[in-house]
Design a protein around this motif. Structure first.
Motif, PDB file in Angstrom:
ATOM      1  N   GLY A 137       2.234  -0.617   7.018  1.00 27.48           N
ATOM      2  CA  GLY A 137       1.327  -0.288   5.930  1.00 27.48           C
ATOM      3  C   GLY A 137       2.077  -0.078   4.626  1.00 27.48           C
TER       4      GLY A 137
ATOM      5  N   TYR B  19      -3.461  -1.446  -4.755  1.00 24.47           N
ATOM      6  CA  TYR B  19      -4.316  -2.628  -4.947  1.00 24.47           C
ATOM      7  C   TYR B  19      -3.544  -3.707  -5.719  1.00 24.47           C
ATOM      8  CZ  TYR B  19      -8.711  -0.373  -3.420  1.00 24.47           C
ATOM      9  OH  TYR B  19      -9.709   0.228  -2.691  1.00 24.47           O
TER      10      TYR B  19
ATOM     11  N   LYS C  47      -0.808  -5.507  -3.641  1.00 21.82           N
ATOM     12  CA  LYS C  47      -1.364  -6.416  -2.639  1.00 21.82           C
ATOM     13  C   LYS C  47      -2.151  -7.565  -3.271  1.00 21.82           C
ATOM     14  CE  LYS C  47      -3.497  -4.901   1.007  1.00 21.82           C
ATOM     15  NZ  LYS C  47      -2.911  -5.653   2.131  1.00 21.82           N
TER      16      LYS C  47
ATOM     17  N   ARG D 169      -5.152  -7.058  -4.087  1.00 26.00           N
ATOM     18  CA  ARG D 169      -6.381  -6.850  -3.310  1.00 26.00           C
ATOM     19  C   ARG D 169      -7.544  -6.537  -4.227  1.00 26.00           C
ATOM     20  NH1 ARG D 169      -6.682  -4.014   2.297  1.00 26.00           N
ATOM     21  NH2 ARG D 169      -8.617  -2.823   2.328  1.00 26.00           N
TER      22      ARG D 169
ATOM     23  N   LEU E 283      -9.818   1.292   1.350  1.00 21.88           N
ATOM     24  CA  LEU E 283      -8.603   1.517   2.141  1.00 21.88           C
ATOM     25  C   LEU E 283      -8.863   2.572   3.218  1.00 21.88           C
ATOM     26  CD1 LEU E 283      -6.141   1.791  -0.901  1.00 21.88           C
ATOM     27  CD2 LEU E 283      -6.852  -0.267   0.347  1.00 21.88           C
TER      28      LEU E 283
ATOM     29  N   PRO F 276      -3.100   0.429   3.518  1.00 21.33           N
ATOM     30  CA  PRO F 276      -3.539  -0.893   3.954  1.00 21.33           C
ATOM     31  C   PRO F 276      -2.358  -1.622   4.573  1.00 21.33           C
ATOM     32  CG  PRO F 276      -3.144  -0.911   1.602  1.00 21.33           C
ATOM     33  CD  PRO F 276      -2.956   0.515   2.064  1.00 21.33           C
ATOM     34  N   SER F 277      -2.621  -2.655   5.339  1.00 20.10           N
ATOM     35  CA  SER F 277      -1.541  -3.487   5.848  1.00 20.10           C
ATOM     36  C   SER F 277      -0.686  -3.945   4.663  1.00 20.10           C
ATOM     37  CB  SER F 277      -2.116  -4.671   6.617  1.00 20.10           C
ATOM     38  OG  SER F 277      -3.118  -5.322   5.863  1.00 20.10           O
TER      39      SER F 277
ATOM     40  N   SER G  81      -2.748  -9.647  -0.280  1.00 21.33           N
ATOM     41  CA  SER G  81      -4.126  -9.881   0.146  1.00 21.33           C
ATOM     42  C   SER G  81      -4.310 -11.308   0.683  1.00 21.33           C
ATOM     43  CB  SER G  81      -5.050  -9.650  -1.045  1.00 21.33           C
ATOM     44  OG  SER G  81      -6.380  -9.618  -0.615  1.00 21.33           O
TER      45      SER G  81
ATOM     46  N   SER H   5      -0.818  -9.853   8.362  1.00 22.66           N
ATOM     47  CA  SER H   5      -0.246  -8.509   8.302  1.00 22.66           C
ATOM     48  C   SER H   5       1.197  -8.538   8.798  1.00 22.66           C
ATOM     49  CB  SER H   5      -1.044  -7.553   9.190  1.00 22.66           C
ATOM     50  OG  SER H   5      -2.353  -7.416   8.715  1.00 22.66           O
TER      51      SER H   5
ATOM     52  N   GLU I 197      -4.136  -5.145  13.706  1.00 21.74           N
ATOM     53  CA  GLU I 197      -4.664  -3.983  13.001  1.00 21.74           C
ATOM     54  C   GLU I 197      -5.632  -3.191  13.896  1.00 21.74           C
ATOM     55  OE1 GLU I 197      -5.171  -7.079  12.262  1.00 21.74           O
ATOM     56  OE2 GLU I 197      -4.039  -7.548  10.448  1.00 21.74           O
TER      57      GLU I 197
ATOM     58  N   GLY J 142     -14.422  -5.662   3.752  1.00 20.81           N
ATOM     59  CA  GLY J 142     -13.137  -6.346   3.883  1.00 20.81           C
ATOM     60  C   GLY J 142     -13.184  -7.621   4.699  1.00 20.81           C
TER      61      GLY J 142
END
Ligand code: TXA
Ligand code: MG
Length: 309
Positions: free
Chosen positions: A30, A45, A48, A50, A56, A135-136, A140, A144, A173, A215
């Motif tokens: 993570g 964010y 990533k 994302r 999250l 998050p992983s 994005s 993972s 995950e 997600g």
């Protein structure tokens, strides 16, 4: 202080200062930040790439901390008692004054919580003393990371501290279950559908409503090369991910020679990445039985191939 304790103390201090930390868990690596610090969460964010409508998970050291963040009903208590610490995430109504900022929840009135089982994740959560979003650690839409090296390659540059816990033992995950109305499976994972249903009864599917499972983008966990599913053998130019007894060939990785689903889960993202780096025109993947852990493996494979789950 031994090395590991010193590393944990350094990482906890980085988090207090609003920095990000590469963190091993039993599922995947993570990218952790203080859940209450909106600036730190914004940096997650950004690192990533994302979209900020995708919330999250708040990670906690124990159920007592989780109860200060989320409103637990009796079903949540039973699931936490059975599976925590471990690879299960619960989506619950957010508690008043939860130490999880709006941005981490993407503005929703719900929150995802999980108490990870990895000893280093647990040690960091205890040292930090509050919830951490994590998050992983991939950028994005990418697979993972399940090794320290892969986590470093994905988002390591954005982290103020990095904890090497070796390869993740599970490799997929966490299972995500929402307990808002009926129990719903938002993301299959290593705690299987059958194991959850044994505790809370029949699981409904995630609603198509994007607000409830924000997600679940169709193309996700994806390598660069296109992915072809249910292949019996590779075509010229393709890499191959085999499952069960298979001949040794060029550009072939076996998810589990003995056909063991737990081994296949642990190898999935590492082998997808290796196949992707091989320069193959595409990645062909053998059929995986859709039972137990196979449901979660097939979910990730369908997304890697660009199909809606
Ligand atoms: O195993 C894991 O869960 C890893 C390790 C690092 O703990 N973390 C992880 O986080 O996979 P992430 O951010 O990559 O995936 C979190 C998933 C996303 O699909 C997100 O949409 C969903 O959980 N989620 C988070 N909060 C939610 C909420 N309030 N309602 C519905 N879904 C939520
Ligand atoms: Mg992720």
């Amino acid at each position: 202080m031994d090395d590991q304790q010193a590393q944990i103390a350094k990482a906890a201090a980085a988090l207090k200062g609003g920095g990000l930390v590469i963190l091993p868990t039993e599922t995947v690596y993570g990218l952790a930040a203080d859940a209450a610090n909106a600036r730190a969460v914004a940096a997650v964010y950004a690192a990533k790439g994302r979209p900020s409508f995708n919330p999250l998970i708040a990670h906690v050291a124990d159920v007592a901390t989780a109860r200060r963040i989320a409103r637990f009903d009796e079903r949540a208590e039973r699931l936490a008692a059975r599976f925590w610490p471990g690879p299960l995430t619960l989506v619950l109504p957010v508690a008043d004054e939860a130490a999880v900022c709006d941005l981490a929840r993407a503005g929703l009135d719900t929150v995802a919580v999980r108490a990870p089982g990895h000893p280093l994740a647990h040690a960091l959560l205890q040292a930090f003393g509050g919830p951490l979003v994590a998050p992983s650690a991939n950028r994005s839409g990418r697979p993972s990371p399940t090794t320290f090296a892969d986590a470093m390659e994905e988002t390591g540059a954005s982290a103020a501290a990095r904890i090497d816990g070796g390869p993740c033992t599970i490799g997929l995950e966490s299972t995500v279950v929402a307990l808002l109305d009926k129990p719903r499976l938002l993301r299959p994972g290593s705690v299987t559908r059958a194991e959850i249903e044994a505790v809370v009864g029949r699981l409904s599917e995630a609603e198509a409503d994007a607000k409830r499972s924000p997600g679940r983008l169709a193309r996700h966990y994806a390598p660069n090369a296109p992915v072809r599913l249910n292949a019996t053998e590779p075509r010229p130019g393709e890499a191959f991910l085999a499952f069960g007894a298979a001949g040794v060939r060029d550009r072939t990785w076996n998810l589990s020679p003995t056909g063991d689903l737990a081994e296949a889960a642990a190898n999935l993202f590492v082998h997808l990445r290796a196949a992707d780096r091989s320069g193959a025109s595409a990645i062909a993947v053998a059929a995986i039985p859709h039972e137990g852990l196979g449901e979660a493996i097939n979910d990730r494979l369908r997304r890697a191939a660009g199909f809606v789950g």
